[in-house]
Design a protein around this motif. Structure first.
Motif, short mmCIF file in Angstrom:
data_model
loop_
_atom_site.label_atom_id
_atom_site.label_comp_id
_atom_site.label_asym_id
_atom_site.label_seq_id
_atom_site.Cartn_x
_atom_site.Cartn_y
_atom_site.Cartn_z
N THR A 7 71.61 16.98 30.37
CA THR A 7 72.63 16.71 29.34
C THR A 7 72.98 17.93 28.51
N ASP A 8 72.13 18.96 28.54
CA ASP A 8 72.53 20.22 27.92
C ASP A 8 73.73 20.72 28.72
N LEU A 9 74.78 21.12 28.03
CA LEU A 9 76.02 21.44 28.74
C LEU A 9 75.80 22.47 29.85
N GLY A 10 75.09 23.55 29.48
CA GLY A 10 74.86 24.61 30.47
C GLY A 10 74.03 24.12 31.65
N GLU A 11 73.02 23.31 31.36
CA GLU A 11 72.17 22.78 32.43
C GLU A 11 72.95 21.82 33.31
N LEU A 26 78.79 12.20 29.74
CA LEU A 26 77.34 12.14 29.54
C LEU A 26 76.96 11.03 28.56
N ARG A 27 77.90 10.65 27.67
CA ARG A 27 77.62 9.61 26.69
C ARG A 27 77.15 8.32 27.38
N PHE A 64 73.56 8.53 28.67
CA PHE A 64 72.52 8.36 27.64
C PHE A 64 72.21 6.88 27.44
N ASN A 105 71.81 16.88 22.00
CA ASN A 105 71.44 16.03 23.14
C ASN A 105 69.98 15.61 23.11
N ALA A 106 69.11 16.46 22.56
CA ALA A 106 67.69 16.08 22.52
C ALA A 106 67.47 14.90 21.58
N LYS A 115 77.68 3.23 18.81
CA LYS A 115 78.38 3.81 19.95
C LYS A 115 79.89 3.75 19.73
N TYR A 133 59.21 10.93 12.88
CA TYR A 133 60.42 11.60 13.38
C TYR A 133 61.12 12.28 12.20
N THR A 173 78.24 24.08 20.88
CA THR A 173 77.74 24.76 22.07
C THR A 173 78.49 26.06 22.27
N ASP A 233 77.97 27.31 25.59
CA ASP A 233 77.45 27.42 26.96
C ASP A 233 78.49 27.86 27.98
N ILE A 234 79.78 27.74 27.65
CA ILE A 234 80.80 28.23 28.59
C ILE A 234 81.34 29.55 28.03
N VAL A 240 79.70 18.43 20.75
CA VAL A 240 79.33 18.19 22.14
C VAL A 240 78.77 16.79 22.27
N HIS A 241 77.53 16.58 21.82
CA HIS A 241 76.96 15.24 21.93
C HIS A 241 76.88 14.54 20.57
N GLY A 242 76.96 15.31 19.52
CA GLY A 242 76.84 14.76 18.18
C GLY A 242 78.16 14.90 17.43
#
Lengths: 708, 184
Positions: A128-132, A184-185, A188, A216-217, B80, B145, B155, B157-158, B166-168
């Motif tokens: 889920t890490d974009l690069g991975e 990816l959502r 999850f 993502n973590a 969600k 937690y 990110t 990453d590109i 990205v995810h959040g």
């Protein structure tokens, strides 16, 4: 070197996407900015102490962690081998009926090729890490430890995503990221199990610390009901407070950020969103880390916090990337980890890519001597596998002064058909590659030791011994002559101990430490023969041998009885520019009045800047004489010479030279200077070949005749 | 300390820090954001507000009536489908602009991790100097937690090009309230 490996180097050198990305990022500058106001030396000393102490107590801390985490309800499994980790996870999946897994970034899982293993059981593990995720879709391994898909362009990513979502996508990065979010959502929410790594594992509390920027973590550890964390033993620290310095340095060194967007600290299971408790499994993975901790040299490598800054500053990595320079773990530290996590033999090729420039050692937050450890790998490979016969024979010749000198005289005669103005511009046949981008220096008609006899020495109470080194002796005797004349001007008598020979750095750099120690033995007595105030060298590489390496080499090769003498030599050794600068300050050398000399840019040789620590002195001396300094971009980045590196890795060496020449040309200076004949051979040869008007000269040549 | 916190938090990008004296002012401000973000009672447009000490003395029913689509039950499905998530954070860290929360209850993570926009409420008095100081305030032994949040999800990453969300969350509003001083 295998032909396949040479091919992969050439392929990587043609694809300069990664180099372009790293250049645009300008890591050294952004890193420096984010560390402003922080005492980096103090911080990394603290980290080295914390991690070094933990590496010495891996077993104790692993047990302490296990007890603490189990007391809070986690299940802790200690796995010695990659197989044990894979079996544990596969069994857990079977037991729970897990079919879908989401993963946040874990290099430990890459290390053991976990996804491939799980696929065999019909279990889909999605990164889920974009690069991975990108490299998973591309069926590749990471090319960078922090930014795994750095080698791919937006166009390539767009193609991969288009295939995955089955619709054509644009090259717009923001849009591509949105596509990843949406796709990816769902994964999850559908996943039965989440796998994460950890950046730090705190023994006293049994806590996992996980850093991400994407968030993502947080989802991997929140949405699925089961969480498995794979943690390499080197992530252990003793105390909760030990996490603070690591969290302070990691994001700064990794991505030039003050802190990552998210830091999660997980201690035992927390409630799931349906009120049930998380099923938390923590796998403490050894895979030869405890063996590494027991090795007196390599224990240091466990101080790594996986920031990958050693990749970002490496002049070789940025040219060839992590698929050539590495194996899962990439770059300098990757070479070391590969030697242990796989086996020594797998690093046979990649260890040879390190040019030993020392840039990574300067910025490593774990204070690891990365080039030193790679050299140790080279030494072990050389003693285990043996150096190639021809290579070892050549090194033996260099160690035998009489034979070596006779051979060079023969070479002087042989080169005549190819030589003009001190350069060899075209080599015949199979050697032509060596002179493709750089003219080679010609061997001088008269070696320095013969030239020296013609310079009459003023009798003086201040005597110094001059250690010329091979390059000045045979290629650049005129530099030696200039050194002697400048020192004479200050009323110093120069002695040239006739029995001196090669300093041993070529042997050392090739991993033949025993032969390097012999080189030290040949030189120490002659240098101490007369009661001299200094041993002067005008070669940064020789300075490294005399000042730093000789005592260490003798100690390590059971010639400890010579160490006291070697230490005297080390204490007396001074670089030419260091001495001249001192003489100017003491008014023993006074620059001629009103000299306005040429514009000059200064190249810091790796050995001068990072081993001998000399970089201010030559600039000060040259400026005092009247030269106008114009600093170049990346003045202390390696020129690509690296002794025999230029012969072993000619393609990389030439690319490094190309960058260096561009930076020199950009200054508009008339002269480039460096206090290292090796760098001068490389740079002067490159300038000659490209038809540049800029001259490459040693500080001694530039300072001769400039004093009253 | 507030000024430094605000400056550092906003440096993280797509982050806006505001300070108010009273809860009433905060409710007005949040109301404006909900309106601006078109929060309504339809999937994809909900706002979820996780359990917070802030609620003491606040009439949640009235709020839910006033803002259609605002939910106080933070479930997996509602989160969600939420555009906005609201949580109260325990601590702020001035020198990095970081928010720190005991996120042991899953709803705190759902509300701050899943929606596109995160509104984080923080007592102005709960801002401490740096990471080591905040680590003396929260401890893993008490909080299974612990979450630290600085700026939006991002990110590079590109091609090392920055992309937000990205995810959040792609945007973070931090609302500091003086009236909450000494809370947590």
């Amino acid at each position: 070197m295998k032909r396949k490996f040479t091919k992969s180097i050439n392929k990587a050198l043609r694809n300069q996407n990664l180099a372009g990305v790293l250049d645009r990022w300008n890591y050294p500058a952004t890193r420096a900015k984010v560390y402003e106001g922080i005492d980096f030396e103090a911080l990394r000393t603290q980290i080295a102490e914390i991690k070094g102490s933990a590496a010495g107590r891996l077993e104790e801390l692993a047990e302490k962690f296990r007890e603490a985490a189990e007391a809070r309800g986690a299940k802790v499994f200690r796995a010695n081998s990659p197989k044990a980790v894979k079996d544990y996870i596969a069994n857990l999946c079977k037991e729970k009926g897990v079919k879908k897994i989401v993963k946040s970034k874990s290099m430990a899982s890459e290390e053991i090729h976990l996804n491939k293993h799980l696929a065999r059981f019909g279990i889909q593990a999605d990164e889920t890490d974009l690069g991975e995720w990108i490299i998973q879709l591309a069926h590749q391994t990471p090319s960078h430890m922090v930014m795994p898909a750095l080698h791919l362009t937006r166009e390539e990513v767009s193609d991969l995503f288009s295939k995955e979502v089955k619709e054509p996508l644009s090259n717009d990065i923001q849009q591509l990221v949105k596509v990843a979010r949406e796709n990816l959502r769902e994964k999850f929410f559908d996943a039965d199990l989440g796998i994460s790594g950890a950046n730090i594992a705190i023994a006293e509390t049994g806590t996992l610390v996980i850093c991400t920027n994407e968030g993502n973590a947080r989802l991997v550890t929140t949405l699925p009901k089961t969480h498995v964390a794979i943690v390499g033993l080197e992530k252990l620290v003793d105390k909760y407070t030990d996490a603070a310095p690591i969290l302070t340095a990691l994001p700064k060194s990794a991505t030039s950020q003050l802190i990552t967007s998210y830091v999660s600290m997980i201690t035992g299971p927390a409630q799931n969103d349906d009120g049930s408790m998380k099923d938390l499994h923590i796998i403490l993975m050894d895979n030869r880390r405890t063996a590494m901790a027991k090795d007196p040299k390599f224990k240091e490598a466990l101080q790594c916090i996986r920031c990958a800054s050693c990749l970002n500053v490496c002049p070789v990595y940025r040219l060839v990337g992590g698929h050539v320079f590495g194996h899962i773990y990439s770059g300098g530290i990757g070479t070391i980890l590969t030697a242990w996590f796989n086996e020594l033999k797998t690093t046979d090729d990649i260890q040879g890519l390190c040019i030993g420039c020392g840039k990574c050692r300067e910025i490593c937050p774990g204070k690891i001597d990365i080039p030193g450890l790679i050299l140790e790998i080279r030494r072990r490979l050389a003693s285990k596998e043996g150096l190639p016969f021809i290579y070892r024979s050549a090194l033996s010749v260099i160690n035998n002064r009489k034979v070596f000198h006779a051979m060079l005289r023969a070479a002087y005669i042989a080169q005549k058909p190819f030589e003009k103005d001190g350069f060899i511009r075209h080599m015949p046949m199979f050697l032509s590659g060596l002179s493709q981008y750089r003219s080679l220096p010609a061997i001088a008609p008269l070696p320095f030791r013969d030239l020296f006899k013609k310079i009459k020495q003023p009798p003086s109470r201040t005597k110094v011994a001059f250690f010329s080194g091979c390059a000045i002796e045979f290629v650049y005797p005129r530099i030696g002559e200039a050194v002697v004349k400048v020192l004479n001007k200050a009323g110093i008598e120069v002695l040239f101990p006739d029995a001196q020979s090669c300093c041993g750095i070529p042997h050392w750099g090739g991993g033949a430490f025993d032969m390097a120690a012999l080189a030290a033995v040949h030189n120490i007595k002659p240098l101490l023969e007369n009661d001299v105030q200094y041993v002067v060298t005008a070669c940064a590489t020789c300075a490294t041998a005399l000042k730093k390496e000789w005592p260490l080499l003798l100690k390590d090769n059971s010639m400890g009885n010579l160490v006291p003498d070697a230490e005297i030599v080390a204490a007396k050794t001074i670089m030419f520019s260091e001495l001249v600068n001192k003489l100017i300050e003491e008014k023993k050398l006074i620059p001629k009045d009103g000299q306005k000399l040429q514009t000059l840019t200064y190249h810091d040789s790796c050995h001068a800047r990072r081993y001998a620590g000399i970089y201010k002195e030559p600039r000060a001396a040259l400026a005092a004489a009247g030269y106008e300094l114009k600093e170049m971009h990346e003045c202390d980045t390696c020129c690509g010479m690296g002794g025999s590196y230029t012969v072993k890795q000619p393609e990389i060496s030439m690319q490094m030279l190309k960058r260096k020449l561009e930076n020199i040309e950009d200054t508009g200076a008339e002269i480039v200077s460096a206090e290292c004949p090796g760098c001068l051979i490389q740079i002067a040869g490159g300038l000659d070949k490209s038809g540049s008007k800029i001259k490459a000269l040693h500080p001694a040549e530039l300072l001769e005749g400039k004093f009253k | 300390m507030y000024e430094q916190f605000k400056a550092m938090a906003e440096l993280a990008g797509n982050t806006e820090v505001n300070r108010f004296g009273s809860k009433a002012e905060v409710l007005n401000f949040i109301g404006e954001i909900l309106l601006k973000e078109d929060v309504k009672n339809a999937p994809g447009f909900y706002a979820v507000w996780a359990e917070s000490p802030f609620f003491s003395g606040v009439d949640r029913n009235a709020l839910a009536v006033k803002h259609s689509g605002l939910k106080f039950q933070v479930t997996r499905e509602l989160s969600k489908n939420a555009r906005v998530g609201i949580t109260q954070m325990d601590w702020g860290v001035a020198d990095t602009g970081t928010l720190v929360q005991d996120s042991t209850m899953a709803e705190q993570r759902l509300a701050s991790a899943l929606p596109l926009i995160h509104i984080a409420i923080l007592g102005t008095g709960n801002i401490v100097e740096d990471l080591p100081s905040v680590m003396t305030k929260v401890h893993p032994c008490k909080s299974p937690y612990i979450a630290m949040i600085t700026g939006p999800s991002k990110t590079a990453d590109i091609e090392r090009v920055l992309a937000i969300g990205v995810h959040g969350p792609e945007r973070l509003y931090i609302v500091c309230v003086d009236e909450l001083e000494g809370a947590s």
